[in-house]
Design an enzyme around this catalytic site. Structure first.
Site, short mmCIF file in Angstrom:
data_model
loop_
_atom_site.label_atom_id
_atom_site.label_comp_id
_atom_site.label_asym_id
_atom_site.label_seq_id
_atom_site.Cartn_x
_atom_site.Cartn_y
_atom_site.Cartn_z
CG PHE A 86 -0.38 0.17 2.54
CD1 PHE A 86 -0.22 1.42 3.11
CD2 PHE A 86 0.02 -0.95 3.26
CE1 PHE A 86 0.33 1.56 4.38
CE2 PHE A 86 0.57 -0.82 4.52
CZ PHE A 86 0.73 0.43 5.09
CB CYS A 87 1.37 4.02 -2.03
SG CYS A 87 0.04 4.07 -3.25
CB ALA A 88 -0.81 8.15 -0.18
#
Length: 129
Positions: A86-88
């Site tokens: 996951f990222c933002a």
């Protein structure tokens, strides 16, 4: 020279990878079937918080940390569990999941909506004091 917009690259990647809702990702981690991998920049972690227990592997080092032949390899990422990135907001994680799949990582996915969706769902977030 025309370039392919990043939005198109992300859309293509999302058609080829697995995405999990934040709650499903959490359930898979709790069942010990998956590990969360946070690929955000360290400044984002400091500013926005962290998911407890997530492995931090900055996007710029991810392929190097995954590759067992790389001098930068991180054994924590060598697992039979699914790596859920996951990222933002799930753009970088979509591209990263596709890159790992292209490398031969068989069990890789992403959190749909990224950290922002995780946090909005009321799932645990740790913040620096």
């Amino acid at each position: 020279m025309a370039i392919t917009p990043v939005s198109e690259l992300v859309a293509r990647a999302k058609r080829q990878i697995t995405s999990y809702a934040p709650e499903v990702a959490r359930d898979l981690v709790e069942a010990e079937e998956a590990r969360l991998v946070d690929i955000r920049d360290p400044r984002e972690l400091a500013r926005d918080g962290r998911v407890p227990g997530a492995i931090h592997a900055p996007r710029g080092m991810l392929e190097f940390w995954i590759d067992p032949d790389s001098p930068y390899h991180k054994p924590v990422l060598a697992t039979d569990a699914t790596l859920i990135l996951f990222c933002a907001s799930s753009w970088r994680s979509a591209l990263a999941a596709k890159a790992l799949a292209d490398m031969g990582v068989e069990r890789v996915a992403e959190v749909e909506g990224g950290f922002n969706a995780w946090s909005a769902a009321g799932l645990p977030v740790e913040r620096d004091a």
